[in-house]
Design an enzyme around this catalytic site. Structure first.
Site, mmCIF file in Angstrom:
data_model
loop_
_atom_site.group_PDB
_atom_site.id
_atom_site.type_symbol
_atom_site.label_atom_id
_atom_site.label_comp_id
_atom_site.label_asym_id
_atom_site.label_seq_id
_atom_site.Cartn_x
_atom_site.Cartn_y
_atom_site.Cartn_z
ATOM 1 N N LEU A 1 -23.488 -0.735 -0.293
ATOM 2 C CA LEU A 1 -24.326 -1.212 0.806
ATOM 3 C C LEU A 1 -24.358 -0.194 1.942
ATOM 4 O O LEU A 1 -24.233 -0.526 3.117
ATOM 5 C CB LEU A 1 -23.804 -2.565 1.300
ATOM 6 C CG LEU A 1 -23.799 -3.683 0.256
ATOM 7 C CD1 LEU A 1 -23.137 -4.945 0.800
ATOM 8 C CD2 LEU A 1 -25.226 -3.986 -0.219
ATOM 9 N N THR A 2 -24.569 1.063 1.569
ATOM 10 C CA THR A 2 -24.702 2.150 2.540
ATOM 11 C C THR A 2 -25.857 3.040 2.121
ATOM 12 O O THR A 2 -26.530 2.779 1.123
ATOM 13 C CB THR A 2 -23.413 3.006 2.613
ATOM 14 O OG1 THR A 2 -23.245 3.703 1.357
ATOM 15 C CG2 THR A 2 -22.190 2.149 2.885
ATOM 16 N N ALA B 1 -18.997 -3.299 0.102
ATOM 17 C CA ALA B 1 -19.025 -3.354 -1.359
ATOM 18 C C ALA B 1 -18.888 -1.989 -2.033
ATOM 19 O O ALA B 1 -19.771 -1.537 -2.765
ATOM 20 C CB ALA B 1 -20.306 -4.046 -1.831
ATOM 21 N N LYS B 2 -17.755 -1.345 -1.778
ATOM 22 C CA LYS B 2 -17.452 -0.044 -2.385
ATOM 23 C C LYS B 2 -18.500 1.021 -2.065
ATOM 24 O O LYS B 2 -18.685 1.969 -2.822
ATOM 25 C CB LYS B 2 -17.296 -0.178 -3.903
ATOM 26 C CG LYS B 2 -16.107 -1.023 -4.330
ATOM 27 C CD LYS B 2 -15.951 -1.033 -5.838
ATOM 28 C CE LYS B 2 -14.700 -1.796 -6.246
ATOM 29 N NZ LYS B 2 -14.500 -1.813 -7.715
ATOM 30 N N GLY B 3 -19.210 0.835 -0.958
ATOM 31 C CA GLY B 3 -20.222 1.810 -0.554
ATOM 32 C C GLY B 3 -21.596 1.547 -1.141
ATOM 33 O O GLY B 3 -22.546 2.275 -0.838
ATOM 34 N N TYR C 1 0.827 -1.202 0.000
ATOM 35 C CA TYR C 1 0.000 0.000 0.000
ATOM 36 C C TYR C 1 0.863 1.254 0.000
ATOM 37 O O TYR C 1 1.639 1.488 0.928
ATOM 38 C CB TYR C 1 -0.937 0.016 1.214
ATOM 39 C CG TYR C 1 -1.893 -1.149 1.308
ATOM 40 C CD1 TYR C 1 -2.202 -1.930 0.202
ATOM 41 C CD2 TYR C 1 -2.488 -1.488 2.514
ATOM 42 C CE1 TYR C 1 -3.075 -3.006 0.292
ATOM 43 C CE2 TYR C 1 -3.368 -2.557 2.613
ATOM 44 C CZ TYR C 1 -3.645 -3.315 1.497
ATOM 45 O OH TYR C 1 -4.511 -4.368 1.601
ATOM 46 N N GLY D 1 -13.953 -5.494 1.604
ATOM 47 C CA GLY D 1 -15.090 -5.161 0.746
ATOM 48 C C GLY D 1 -16.416 -5.397 1.435
ATOM 49 O O GLY D 1 -17.423 -5.706 0.801
#
Length: 300
Positions: A204-205, A200-202, A51, A197
């Site tokens: 699920l918000t 899931a990249k947002g 990273y 994840g």
């Protein structure tokens, strides 16, 4: 915050862990996020030497000064940076892992790593040599436990069958249920899953539908299917963010669900979501809406 044992390791990690890859490249901002995480009861922090070319480990090491004994620190190795500093090559050799851990220890400003993970893996690797590297580091006390980060069932099973690995990191969420087929195998190997994840990249918000409408699909969902599925989940759930976290933690094979945060506010949103009660009935209803995909490659 509740904790779960990582495999049979004796290491207990918070049900929510901080995936540090998203931390901003600013010492004070990153420290504020990690401070907030610790205050909320998070004790598991996950980074990797890949990273930002090692910079992420430096940020984490700086933020955790003086609190090392209170946390479970995880990092990864296997991707060797090329001389250009912008690309990397896969190297699972013992020589590389032994050298990589030294560099990680310096950047993290610590003398041991709680969980050291192989950051990928192929069936072409000399797995006995790789495992010997981890076992040697564990015997020396440089690492306490080790695991693997992979989504390849063949690679995962071979690694678990031939080692004392305690964890498998996998992308897993309501929208990516592929790991579920392999949960029993991981459990039988006395290992735990660490999810990445998780939201899931947002998708699920609370912002999920807006994000889905701007995306070109996700996993095996095409663009239209993604929008339809996220909309259905949002309508069925009282709090989709909370449900997403509760869903991955519903299986006891999962020890910790990683969430990433670029700001303290994003972190606190996930903490609030984790604290909300989600019923088994709601989880079952949401599960009925989503597809259960499987890994099409690297199958046993």
């Amino acid at each position: 915050m509740k904790k779960r044992e990582l495999g049979k390791s004796g290491l207990y990690v918070s049900e929510i862990g901080l995936g540090c890859m998203s931390l901003p490249d600013n010492l004070n901002e990153s420290k504020n996020i990690i401070d907030a995480a610790i205050h909320a009861g998070i004790n598991y922090f996950d980074t990797a030497d890949l990273y930002a070319g090692g910079r992420n480990e430096e940020l984490v090491g700086y933020a955790l000064k003086g609190r090392r004994q209170d946390i479970v620190l995880a990092t990864k190795a296997g991707n060797k940076m090329n001389p250009d500093g912008n690309s990397w090559t896969w190297d699972a050799s013992k020589a590389h892992i032994i050298e990589a851990v030294k560099q990680s220890l310096m950047r993290l400003e610590t003398d041991y790593i709680d969980l050291y993970q192989l950051h990928g893996g192929t069936m072409e690797d000399e797995v006995e040599e790789t495992i010997d590297a981890f076992d040697s580091l564990k015997k020396e006390g440089i690492i306490r436990q080790y695991g693997i980060s992979s989504i390849r069932p063949t690679v995962i099973k071979r690694f678990l069958d031939n080692s004392s690995a305690v964890s498998v990191m996998m992308q897993y969420s309501l929208l990516d249920r592929r790991p579920e087929e392999w949960m029993p195998m991981i459990h039988e190997a006395n290992a735990s899953v660490i999810t990445r994840g998780t939201i899931a990249k947002g998708f699920l918000t609370a912002e999920g539908l807006q994000r889905a409408e701007q995306a070109n699909g996700f996993v095996d969902y095409n663009a239209a299917e993604l929008v339809q599925t996220v909309q259905a989940l949002s309508e069925q759930s009282t709090d989709l963010h909370a449900a997403a976290i509760a869903y991955v933690l519903h299986d006891q094979t999962v020890a910790s669900a990683l969430i990433g945060a670029r700001t303290t506010e994003q972190l606190l949103d996930s903490i609030v979501a984790y604290d909300k009660q989600v019923t088994d009935d709601e989880i079952a209803q949401l599960e009925s809406i989503v597809k259960k995909h499987i890994y099409k490659e690297h199958r046993l």
